[in-house]
Scaffold this motif. Structure first.
Motif, PDB file in Angstrom:
ATOM      1  N   LEU A   1     -19.114  -4.328   1.821  1.00  0.00           N
ATOM      2  CA  LEU A   1     -18.407  -3.703   0.699  1.00  0.00           C
ATOM      3  C   LEU A   1     -17.385  -2.681   1.192  1.00  0.00           C
ATOM      4  O   LEU A   1     -16.324  -2.501   0.574  1.00  0.00           O
ATOM      5  CB  LEU A   1     -19.410  -3.039  -0.243  1.00  0.00           C
ATOM      6  CG  LEU A   1     -20.358  -4.022  -0.956  1.00  0.00           C
ATOM      7  CD1 LEU A   1     -21.439  -3.278  -1.719  1.00  0.00           C
ATOM      8  CD2 LEU A   1     -19.575  -4.934  -1.893  1.00  0.00           C
ATOM      9  N   GLY A   2     -17.685  -2.029   2.300  1.00  0.00           N
ATOM     10  CA  GLY A   2     -16.711  -1.109   2.887  1.00  0.00           C
ATOM     11  C   GLY A   2     -15.442  -1.828   3.300  1.00  0.00           C
ATOM     12  O   GLY A   2     -14.321  -1.360   3.029  1.00  0.00           O
ATOM     13  N   PHE A   3     -15.594  -2.990   3.955  1.00  0.00           N
ATOM     14  CA  PHE A   3     -14.414  -3.805   4.315  1.00  0.00           C
ATOM     15  C   PHE A   3     -13.641  -4.210   3.062  1.00  0.00           C
ATOM     16  O   PHE A   3     -12.406  -4.148   3.014  1.00  0.00           O
ATOM     17  CB  PHE A   3     -14.841  -5.064   5.070  1.00  0.00           C
ATOM     18  CG  PHE A   3     -15.270  -4.829   6.491  1.00  0.00           C
ATOM     19  CD1 PHE A   3     -14.420  -4.213   7.398  1.00  0.00           C
ATOM     20  CD2 PHE A   3     -16.534  -5.231   6.933  1.00  0.00           C
ATOM     21  CE1 PHE A   3     -14.814  -4.010   8.720  1.00  0.00           C
ATOM     22  CE2 PHE A   3     -16.932  -5.031   8.245  1.00  0.00           C
ATOM     23  CZ  PHE A   3     -16.070  -4.413   9.143  1.00  0.00           C
ATOM     24  N   LEU A   4     -14.374  -4.656   2.042  1.00  0.00           N
ATOM     25  CA  LEU A   4     -13.750  -5.131   0.797  1.00  0.00           C
ATOM     26  C   LEU A   4     -12.934  -4.026   0.137  1.00  0.00           C
ATOM     27  O   LEU A   4     -11.766  -4.224  -0.231  1.00  0.00           O
ATOM     28  CB  LEU A   4     -14.844  -5.628  -0.149  1.00  0.00           C
ATOM     29  CG  LEU A   4     -14.408  -6.009  -1.564  1.00  0.00           C
ATOM     30  CD1 LEU A   4     -13.590  -7.295  -1.526  1.00  0.00           C
ATOM     31  CD2 LEU A   4     -15.623  -6.174  -2.473  1.00  0.00           C
ATOM     32  N   LEU A   5     -13.538  -2.849  -0.009  1.00  0.00           N
ATOM     33  CA  LEU A   5     -12.865  -1.745  -0.712  1.00  0.00           C
ATOM     34  C   LEU A   5     -11.662  -1.215   0.068  1.00  0.00           C
ATOM     35  O   LEU A   5     -10.729  -0.675  -0.529  1.00  0.00           O
ATOM     36  CB  LEU A   5     -13.863  -0.613  -0.969  1.00  0.00           C
ATOM     37  CG  LEU A   5     -15.047  -0.944  -1.891  1.00  0.00           C
ATOM     38  CD1 LEU A   5     -15.958   0.264  -2.067  1.00  0.00           C
ATOM     39  CD2 LEU A   5     -14.574  -1.437  -3.253  1.00  0.00           C
ATOM     40  N   SER A   6     -11.676  -1.380   1.403  1.00  0.00           N
ATOM     41  CA  SER A   6     -10.577  -0.867   2.220  1.00  0.00           C
ATOM     42  C   SER A   6      -9.224  -1.449   1.820  1.00  0.00           C
ATOM     43  O   SER A   6      -8.185  -0.828   2.066  1.00  0.00           O
ATOM     44  CB  SER A   6     -10.825  -1.175   3.709  1.00  0.00           C
ATOM     45  OG  SER A   6     -11.991  -0.556   4.148  1.00  0.00           O
TER      46      SER A   6
ATOM     47  N   ALA B   1       0.400  -0.261   2.227  1.00  0.00           N
ATOM     48  CA  ALA B   1       1.008   1.020   2.564  1.00  0.00           C
ATOM     49  C   ALA B   1      -0.060   2.091   2.591  1.00  0.00           C
ATOM     50  O   ALA B   1      -0.974   2.108   1.761  1.00  0.00           O
ATOM     51  CB  ALA B   1       2.071   1.373   1.520  1.00  0.00           C
ATOM     52  N   VAL B   2       0.010   2.960   3.608  1.00  0.00           N
ATOM     53  CA  VAL B   2      -0.983   4.016   3.716  1.00  0.00           C
ATOM     54  C   VAL B   2      -0.814   4.969   2.541  1.00  0.00           C
ATOM     55  O   VAL B   2       0.263   5.529   2.336  1.00  0.00           O
ATOM     56  CB  VAL B   2      -0.817   4.788   5.048  1.00  0.00           C
ATOM     57  CG1 VAL B   2      -1.814   5.934   5.109  1.00  0.00           C
ATOM     58  CG2 VAL B   2      -1.014   3.837   6.221  1.00  0.00           C
ATOM     59  N   PRO B   3      -1.848   5.148   1.728  1.00  0.00           N
ATOM     60  CA  PRO B   3      -1.707   5.955   0.515  1.00  0.00           C
ATOM     61  C   PRO B   3      -1.583   7.441   0.835  1.00  0.00           C
ATOM     62  O   PRO B   3      -2.058   7.907   1.860  1.00  0.00           O
ATOM     63  CB  PRO B   3      -2.997   5.673  -0.244  1.00  0.00           C
ATOM     64  CG  PRO B   3      -3.978   5.301   0.820  1.00  0.00           C
ATOM     65  CD  PRO B   3      -3.207   4.611   1.890  1.00  0.00           C
ATOM     66  N   GLN B   4      -0.942   8.149  -0.068  1.00  0.00           N
ATOM     67  CA  GLN B   4      -0.830   9.601   0.047  1.00  0.00           C
ATOM     68  C   GLN B   4      -2.026  10.225  -0.677  1.00  0.00           C
ATOM     69  O   GLN B   4      -2.613   9.639  -1.575  1.00  0.00           O
ATOM     70  CB  GLN B   4       0.482  10.084  -0.587  1.00  0.00           C
ATOM     71  CG  GLN B   4       1.730   9.486   0.048  1.00  0.00           C
ATOM     72  CD  GLN B   4       1.846   9.805   1.521  1.00  0.00           C
ATOM     73  OE1 GLN B   4       1.656  10.952   1.921  1.00  0.00           O
ATOM     74  NE2 GLN B   4       2.136   8.808   2.335  1.00  0.00           N
ATOM     75  N   GLY B   5      -2.335  11.473  -0.318  1.00  0.00           N
ATOM     76  CA  GLY B   5      -3.422  12.160  -0.993  1.00  0.00           C
ATOM     77  C   GLY B   5      -4.726  12.026  -0.234  1.00  0.00           C
ATOM     78  O   GLY B   5      -4.789  11.404   0.835  1.00  0.00           O
TER      79      GLY B   5
ATOM     80  N   SER C   1      -6.832   3.554   6.051  1.00  0.00           N
ATOM     81  CA  SER C   1      -5.711   3.685   6.990  1.00  0.00           C
ATOM     82  C   SER C   1      -5.666   2.538   7.988  1.00  0.00           C
ATOM     83  O   SER C   1      -4.764   2.451   8.812  1.00  0.00           O
ATOM     84  CB  SER C   1      -5.824   5.010   7.758  1.00  0.00           C
ATOM     85  OG  SER C   1      -5.732   6.090   6.854  1.00  0.00           O
ATOM     86  N   HIS C   2      -6.696   1.677   7.941  1.00  0.00           N
ATOM     87  CA  HIS C   2      -6.729   0.446   8.744  1.00  0.00           C
ATOM     88  C   HIS C   2      -6.651   0.732  10.240  1.00  0.00           C
ATOM     89  O   HIS C   2      -5.923   0.088  10.973  1.00  0.00           O
ATOM     90  CB  HIS C   2      -5.596  -0.517   8.322  1.00  0.00           C
ATOM     91  CG  HIS C   2      -5.449  -0.636   6.846  1.00  0.00           C
ATOM     92  ND1 HIS C   2      -6.450  -1.153   6.056  1.00  0.00           N
ATOM     93  CD2 HIS C   2      -4.438  -0.284   6.010  1.00  0.00           C
ATOM     94  CE1 HIS C   2      -6.061  -1.131   4.785  1.00  0.00           C
ATOM     95  NE2 HIS C   2      -4.850  -0.600   4.728  1.00  0.00           N
TER      96      HIS C   2
END
Length: 1004
Positions: free
Chosen positions: A635-640, A710-714, A695-696
């Motif tokens: 699930l961690g992989f999925l949500l990433s 795209a790496v999200p902000q926040g 952040s992959h």
């Protein structure tokens, strides 16, 4: 007889016998009831002469009596401490100079066999280990007495006879070739003498026993290397005195079965001396003939296999070619054995065929004119591979053949292109047949039959299938894409045929073949995988084994699915459905994890369904703990791969029930049941955060071609969740702070999050440092130090985070130093982790040692103390600290000052360890410290090492002043080559321990 050796007595009695010496003592032959009754009258009260336990130097008349009493105590005394005392004393007696006297006394006819055995064993030990003590003028006398004893025991106890033969064999090896040039011929001549009081058969068996143990004793002898070569050559030359005798006895119709069996064992022993195969030809042929005799079958197989398997045998191609018809001639006997269920016979014949094929396939392939005979041998081995029945219940033979197919393939593919093409034409059909045979052998039995198998048989079958899987994967190198097409065609015909119902076992085996190849071979470009993915939903799954293989096959194709995302929907419903079946726990969860890892960028459309099914499964507690952890990682992989808003939404749905449960548990009084629940919940969170990486970072090494979001902000979603549950975690800790398992589970959440998020974890650093400080101040635990080390590694070099990191580092250092003052021996794990933390701090941020509150001197002294711990990991960690500390002498002033003032103490501790106080396996670590001292503190080391080695007896009483001086000069000269310093230290520690040049350290 031999009463000498008093001059070297002190050295002799001080030596410790090796494992071989103890065999008579640690595994004594217990006396039979009749013997026990006969010996009862001779027993004392199981007490030896009091003074003899301390001093093996006793008057000659008392020697045999003392040993007898010790043996009685070893055999009869019910008190285990008395037995151990007797054993220890007997081991000393066995290597003492007096053993030369009492050994012969113990061999007297009035003694029981077990006592005689001890006497014979003592003789063997004295001859094999202390040969240099025997004056040359007594060689012949010793030899004559041994011959006399062997002749006497030829009609007596067989265990004593064997031990005496081993003693004479050891003597012969020590005298050959100069002092006894024709040892073997003399043995044969002496035992063939007609004037012996022993009957002919007894003399014959005694001679064969002696000839059998002679090569065996050579293989295990402690002869120096240069002598071993001479003796091997001498023994090989004496085959002419042995083999004709063996041939005569084996082919003589009047020879009893016991003699012929002994002949085969003797031959088997001699061929391991790498005797030329052509010299063994007649005996090998006789051994093949003896295979028809059931009593001689096992001995014949062993002799033939040993002869064929000698590395040098491949030079004698003509002899090998003569052996092929002999092996092929066993096919009728093999088929008859298989038909009658005679597993021993089929196993033995298979061993012979495989030994010839596996050891000499290259040499036989090279004989182009004989390709048909070798192909016939290959087909015979194929029959052995496909032998009827299920392994390991109905047969145990087929597993012997698997390595042969590797070897044959390697040899074929090693030829130059033109020749390889010819052999490929001949052997590709053979390998396609092999695939069919292996898949048939991999099939499960019927459900009813499988239900009767024991758990051990099922495990052996599982391992056997893994071996078949490895073989199929290897065969793919030869057959290539055509193999996949072949498997696909068979599976397609099986699933689409309407003529007859197919067995699930056949379907499962074909899928297992696909899985075996796809797990290790890149099948992304195969044109049959789309068809296979299309066939999988058509499989009627009515069996757990078949369902497991379907799951594992889908998992093996997860990388292909990542490149062909349109096909995910064909198989994902099957996986999600299987999640609800506890019998498919491992296969379904591991497959979902692979899909989520490899295909995560294509799973957002399915994310809600995957999370819902997974949450339902977790709440119902269908799976065991380890599978629950895997599911959270999936699930961690999925949500990433989701948008931050979606991640937070799913995280809320997923972990809210656990947070509520944890809040409830935090209110309860600690007890074992709620502890397990707390550790389980913390483990789920920690495994989820291990793979949830927006952040992959894990993808960075795979190139820029990946479709990244795209790496999200926040703030990072993981950080958001951790901040929300931080107070709750602290509340749990407040009640469970003295429980190492709970503390470790809490630390694991943050440690795995730090490793995954790296810099994204930054917002949590101040409050985590504060929590760790409170935790460690209350109850020091290693897991807190390990987490501190991670924070130092990632954040200490960043100015914004240095203050909290520094404060935490100084706090845990102060607390640990206090622990050292109270006595650190009960906490080796804390000391280990502390040393690793200090080394990491020096590596990443040496400025931590510049703070005025940092007591570098105390840290140095504690690390020196840790070098003396008995636990190897702690010592290694301490050595690692010093190898990081010493290079900082110049750049970090407090470090340089401490080393200058107290470095001599460090050197003494290192020398004590090398001198024998530390395990020899740790010498490389101490060598690293010496190398660092020499490289970075040369002038100081030059002075310290001479002073340290000056006192007599330091670091070992076994060292001479010259040896110590040589060592110090060698160390001081070598400032560049670390490997050379390690070699010096290894040699010096052997000198210190009195082991230099002994066989105990031959492989050191």
């Amino acid at each position: 007889m031999i009463e000498h050796g008093q001059s070297s007595g002190s050295q002799d009695t001080g030596r410790t016998p090796g494992p071989g010496n103890c065999r008579a003592l640690s595994s004594p032959f217990l006396l039979s009831p009749s013997v026990r009754k006969r010996e009862q009258s001779r027993r004392t009260k199981s007490r030896l002469f009091p003074g003899l336990w301390q001093d093996p130097e006793w008057p000659a008349p008392a020697q045999s009596c003392a040993v007898l009493q010790a043996l009685h105590q070893l055999y009869y005394d019910p008190n285990i401490e008395n037995k151990n005392l007797a054993q220890k004393w007997l081991m000393q007696a066995q290597v003492s100079p007096q053993a030369w006297h009492f050994s012969w006394q113990l061999l007297q006819p009035d003694k029981v066999p077990e006592i005689q055995y001890f006497g014979a064993s003592a003789l063997h030990i004295k001859i094999s280990r202390y040969w240099s003590d025997i004056p040359t003028d007594q060689y012949e006398s010793l030899k004559a007495q041994l011959f006399t004893q062997i002749t006497r025991f030829a009609s007596g106890s067989k265990i004593v006879l064997t031990r005496l033969c081993v003693a004479l064999a050891s003597l012969a090896l020590s005298m050959m070739p100069d002092a006894w040039p024709c040892a073997v011929a003399d043995m044969v001549r002496l035992f063939q003498a007609e004037d012996s009081p022993v009957d002919g058969q007894g003399r014959c068996l005694a001679l064969l026993e002696l000839l059998t143990v002679l090569p065996e004793e050579f293989q295990t002898s402690r002869l120096p290397q240069y002598r071993k070569g001479l003796v091997r050559t001498s023994l090989a030359m004496e085959c002419g005195a042995v083999f004709p005798l063996l041939e005569q006895l084996l082919q003589q119709p009047s020879s009893p079965s016991c003699v012929r069996q002994k002949v085969l064992k003797c031959f088997s022993s001699w061929v391991q001396l790498e005797v030329p195969l052509q010299d063994c030809e007649a005996l090998i042929q006789a051994a093949f003939a003896a295979l028809q005799d059931s009593e001689l079958f096992d001995s014949s197989v062993e002799a033939i296999v040993n002869a064929i398997s000698q590395p040098d045998a491949q030079r004698y191609v003509n002899t090998l070619l003569k052996l092929i018809p002999l092996v092929l001639g066993l096919q009728d006997q093999l088929r008859q054995a298989v038909q009658n269920g005679d597993m021993e016979t089929s196993h033995g014949i298979c061993r012979i065929a495989v030994a010839l094929g596996e050891n000499h396939s290259r040499a036989l392939l090279d004989q182009v004119d004989h390709w048909q005979s070798f192909l016939a041998l290959v087909n015979m081995i194929m029959f052995c591979t496909g032998i009827p029945g299920h392994y390991p219940v109905n047969e145990t033979t087929s597993s012997l053949t698997l390595t042969f197919w590797y070897t044959l393939q390697d040899d074929i593919l090693s030829f130059e292109a033109e020749k390889q093409a010819v052999y490929q034409q001949v052997y590709r059909p053979v390998y396609f047949q092999l695939v069919d045979v292996l898949l048939h052998k991999a099939q499960f039995p019927s459900d009813e039959e499988y239900g009767f198998w024991s758990s051990d048989e099922k495990e052996q079958f599982r391992i056997y299938r893994v071996d078949i899987s490895d073989t199929l994967m290897y065969v793919y190198e030869m057959l290539g894409a055509e193999l996949l097409s072949n498997l696909y065609d068979k599976l397609g015909r099986l699933l689409t045929s309407s003529e007859e119902p197919y067995s699930w076992q056949h379907t499962e085996a074909l899928l297992y073949g696909f899985q075996s190849i796809a797990e290790t071979i890149d099948v992304n470009y195969s044109d049959v995988v789309p068809g296979l993915i299309g066939l999988i939903p058509r499989i009627s799954i009515s069996n757990v084994q078949l369902a497991d293989t379907v799951m594992f096959t889908i998992g093996a194709l997860s990388e292909w699915l990542a490149d062909h995302p349109v096909m995910i929907n064909s198989v994902l419903p099957l996986v999600l459905h299987a999640l609800g079946n506890p019998e498919l726990s491992v296969s379904s969860v591991s497959t979902l994890k692979k899909i989520c890892r490899e295909c995560k960028y294509d799973l957002p459309p399915y994310a809600a369904n995957i999370v819902a099914v997974s949450q339902d499964v977790l709440m119902k507690q269908i799976h065991k703990t380890s599978q629950c952890m895997w599911l959270m990682q999936a699930l961690g992989f999925l949500l990433s791969a989701l948008q931050v808003e979606e991640i937070l939404k799913n995280l809320h749905l997923l972990i809210s029930p656990y947070i509520q449960q944890l809040e409830k548990l935090a209110e309860e009084i600690p007890n074992p049941s709620n502890k397990l629940a707390i550790v389980h919940i913390l483990g789920l969170l920690s495994n989820l955060f291990t793979t949830l990486d927006i952040s992959h970072h894990e993808d960075d090494h795979e190139g820029s071609e990946l479709r990244k979001l795209a790496v999200p902000q926040g703030p990072n979603p993981v950080v958001v969740v951790l901040q929300q549950v931080f107070q709750l975690i602290q509340k749990v800790l407040s009640k469970w702070l003295n429980d190492a398992q709970v503390v470790e589970a809490v630390c694991a959440i943050f440690e795995k999050s730090v490793k995954t998020l790296l810099d994204d974890f930054a917002p949590m650093v101040p409050q985590l440092c504060e929590m760790l400080g409170r935790m460690y101040s209350t109850i020091p635990q290693a897991s807190a130090l390990d987490l501190t080390r991670q924070l130092v590694h990632i954040f200490a070099h960043e100015p914004a985070h240095f203050p909290p990191i520094e404060a935490l580092f100084l706090l845990v250092t102060s607390v640990t130093l206090t622990l050292f003052q109270q006595g650190p021996r009960d906490h080796p794990d804390i000391v280990d982790s502390f040393m690793q933390l200090l080394a990491q701090a020096l590596k990443r941020k040496p400025d931590l040692f510049l703070c005025q509150r940092m007591d570098v001197k105390a840290v140095f002294q504690c690390a020196v103390l840790a070098l003396k711990f008995p636990e190897a990991p702690t010592v290694k960690a301490s050595c690692g600290f010093f190898t990081e500390l010493l290079p900082r002498c110049g750049e970090v002033e407090p470090v340089g000052k401490v080393v200058q003032e107290h470095g001599r103490v460090l050197l003494i501790a290192v020398l004590e360890a090398i001198g024998g106080q530390a395990s020899r396996s740790l010498m490389d670590c101490f060598a690293d410290i010496l190398f660092a001292l020499n490289k970075h503190c040369f002038s100081l080391l030059s002075m310290w090492i001479k002073e340290a080695l000056q006192p007599p007896g330091f670091p070992s009483a076994r060292l001479s002043p010259e040896q110590k001086d040589t060592f110090s000069q060698q160390i001081l000269r070598e400032r560049v080559n670390k490997r050379r310093v390690k070699e010096m230290v290894k040699e010096f520690t052997l000198l210190c321990r009195g082991l230099h040049g002994t066989d105990y350290t031959a492989d050191y």
